[in-house]
Design a protein around this motif. Sequence first.
Motif, mmCIF file in Angstrom:
data_model
loop_
_atom_site.group_PDB
_atom_site.id
_atom_site.type_symbol
_atom_site.label_atom_id
_atom_site.label_comp_id
_atom_site.label_asym_id
_atom_site.label_seq_id
_atom_site.Cartn_x
_atom_site.Cartn_y
_atom_site.Cartn_z
ATOM 1 N N ALA A 237 0.836 -1.209 0.000
ATOM 2 C CA ALA A 237 0.000 0.000 0.000
ATOM 3 C C ALA A 237 0.869 1.257 0.000
ATOM 4 C CB ALA A 237 -0.915 -0.003 1.232
ATOM 5 N N VAL A 238 1.933 1.249 0.800
ATOM 6 C CA VAL A 238 2.845 2.400 0.868
ATOM 7 C C VAL A 238 3.510 2.633 -0.486
ATOM 8 C CG1 VAL A 238 4.981 3.255 1.913
ATOM 9 C CG2 VAL A 238 3.269 2.166 3.340
ATOM 10 N N ILE A 239 3.995 1.541 -1.103
ATOM 11 C CA ILE A 239 4.677 1.645 -2.395
ATOM 12 C C ILE A 239 3.704 2.087 -3.494
ATOM 13 C CG2 ILE A 239 5.835 0.290 -4.204
ATOM 14 C CD1 ILE A 239 7.164 -1.291 -1.902
ATOM 15 N N GLY B 99 -12.520 7.282 -5.127
ATOM 16 C CA GLY B 99 -12.251 7.707 -3.757
ATOM 17 C C GLY B 99 -12.042 6.562 -2.784
ATOM 18 N N PHE B 100 -12.837 5.473 -2.913
ATOM 19 C CA PHE B 100 -12.742 4.378 -1.935
ATOM 20 C C PHE B 100 -11.405 3.629 -2.069
ATOM 21 C CE2 PHE B 100 -14.515 2.310 -5.658
ATOM 22 C CZ PHE B 100 -13.979 1.033 -5.641
ATOM 23 N N ILE B 101 -10.871 3.522 -3.314
ATOM 24 C CA ILE B 101 -9.573 2.858 -3.515
ATOM 25 C C ILE B 101 -8.453 3.725 -2.951
ATOM 26 C CG2 ILE B 101 -7.896 2.061 -5.234
ATOM 27 C CD1 ILE B 101 -10.210 1.242 -7.015
ATOM 28 N N LYS B 102 -8.507 4.999 -3.259
ATOM 29 C CA LYS B 102 -7.487 5.940 -2.768
ATOM 30 C C LYS B 102 -7.465 5.970 -1.240
ATOM 31 C CE LYS B 102 -6.445 10.897 -2.610
ATOM 32 N NZ LYS B 102 -6.859 12.244 -3.045
ATOM 33 N N ASN B 103 -8.652 6.092 -0.619
ATOM 34 C CA ASN B 103 -8.731 6.193 0.842
ATOM 35 C C ASN B 103 -8.311 4.887 1.523
ATOM 36 O OD1 ASN B 103 -9.601 8.840 0.710
ATOM 37 N ND2 ASN B 103 -11.766 8.268 0.645
ATOM 38 N N ALA C 176 -6.069 2.689 0.322
ATOM 39 C CA ALA C 176 -4.603 2.640 0.228
ATOM 40 C C ALA C 176 -3.957 3.562 1.259
ATOM 41 C CB ALA C 176 -4.153 3.023 -1.178
ATOM 42 N N LEU C 177 -4.518 4.769 1.425
ATOM 43 C CA LEU C 177 -3.957 5.725 2.386
ATOM 44 C C LEU C 177 -4.139 5.254 3.822
ATOM 45 C CD1 LEU C 177 -5.134 9.082 0.747
ATOM 46 C CD2 LEU C 177 -2.782 8.260 0.910
ATOM 47 N N SER C 178 -5.269 4.588 4.103
ATOM 48 C CA SER C 178 -5.532 4.081 5.462
ATOM 49 C C SER C 178 -4.577 2.942 5.825
ATOM 50 C CB SER C 178 -6.979 3.599 5.584
ATOM 51 O OG SER C 178 -7.878 4.654 5.361
ATOM 52 N N ILE D 218 -0.415 2.064 8.798
ATOM 53 C CA ILE D 218 -0.048 1.036 9.787
ATOM 54 C C ILE D 218 1.359 0.479 9.588
ATOM 55 C CG2 ILE D 218 -2.472 0.345 10.015
ATOM 56 C CD1 ILE D 218 -1.716 -2.278 8.530
ATOM 57 N N MET D 219 1.985 0.772 8.429
ATOM 58 C CA MET D 219 3.241 0.088 8.111
ATOM 59 C C MET D 219 4.364 0.373 9.101
ATOM 60 S SD MET D 219 5.857 0.217 4.895
ATOM 61 C CE MET D 219 6.634 1.670 5.572
#
Length: 381
Positions: free
Chosen positions: A44-46, A198-202, A204-206, A210-211
């Motif tokens: 998700a971070v990458i 929006g739901f995919i972007k949010n 991934a950001l959420s 946690i990483m």
Amino acid sequence: MNFALQNTLELLLIIGLGLLLQKKVAKQDLKGVKVIILSVALPAVIFVALLKIKLDSSLLIFPLLALVFNLVMLLATKYLLNTTISKKENSKKRTIMMLMPSLAPGLSCFPFIAIYLGDDSLALAALADVGNKIFVLILLYMLAVHWYHKRALKDLKPSTSSKLKGLGLALIKEPINMVIIVGLLLLSFGLNLDSLPGFIKNTALSVKVIMTPLVLLFIGMAVRIKSGEFGLILSLLTRRAGITFCLSAIFILLFPALSAPLVLLLIVFPQSSCSFWPFAHMSAISSMEENDKQDKPTFDINFAVNILALSLPFSTMLAIGIFSFSDFFINPTILLLIGFGMVTVSFIPYIIEKVKKNKESELSSQFNTYVGIDSQTSEES
């Protein structure tokens, strides 16, 4: 308080919490934490980082540089790292050649790049890791198989080709690599993070959030160093780090116009811990040798486990130290001096041991000579 110092203290505090949790978390439970990090949080971070950069053909230089670094380190391992290992311990030498040139930036490097340098640098590091993955998944496996076939009692070439196909699929199916492929495809079509629903972007950001704490807790919980070969492995890792510092310094001297974040990336990324993949290759070869009833194994598996156990905390502390004193480390001259210093220091235990053995040998020889003369005198009298 200094920003870098404050960040460092926060990171060390979370690692400390992980150390406190060691007694409450079983070893097998750590595998689940590692899966979450490498299959969910880190991808998700990458993914977020990749979709923030502008696609450019010049970015291909990063995986190429990583691959060249791996190959140079393979040569350095053969001619510098292995010089302090006894000629009789060939299995250890081959084990070192498999592990020391490899990189595992996911746990030991990426979280700190994300914190200290930001998403742009993390995206470049993820691209560089593609070259490293080609090296550890394909080239090191081919090297392991080459050594095995030179010593094998049975010919298993068909299984080798099928294993290479399996590794190729593993390279594509790995979550981090899938994310890189999808991210690059989206960028090639002119899409970025804001172009996604929006739901995919949010989501991934959420997940991205946690990483860092999860990785730091994992590092604290996973540090369990076995004694015995601690000194030898520490000297090898110190020499590896010193050689890497020298290589980074030479590159920075050749390209003095590089920005400070890019310089730090070139210093920190190669200091990543040793990869688990070569260990997986060695374990596979070990299983094949058990079937062949090979009494002299190609690799020393226990030695490999100890190297991996010490490599992660060693690289973690190096990364934190580099970022904490970044103004000091970005000077290539100082970096070169540090590198030479670490290489020199790493040879000291070997030199002391050699001098000690030579003295013992001389004393033994003198004693044998004395005993021989004494016995001869007794016989004459």
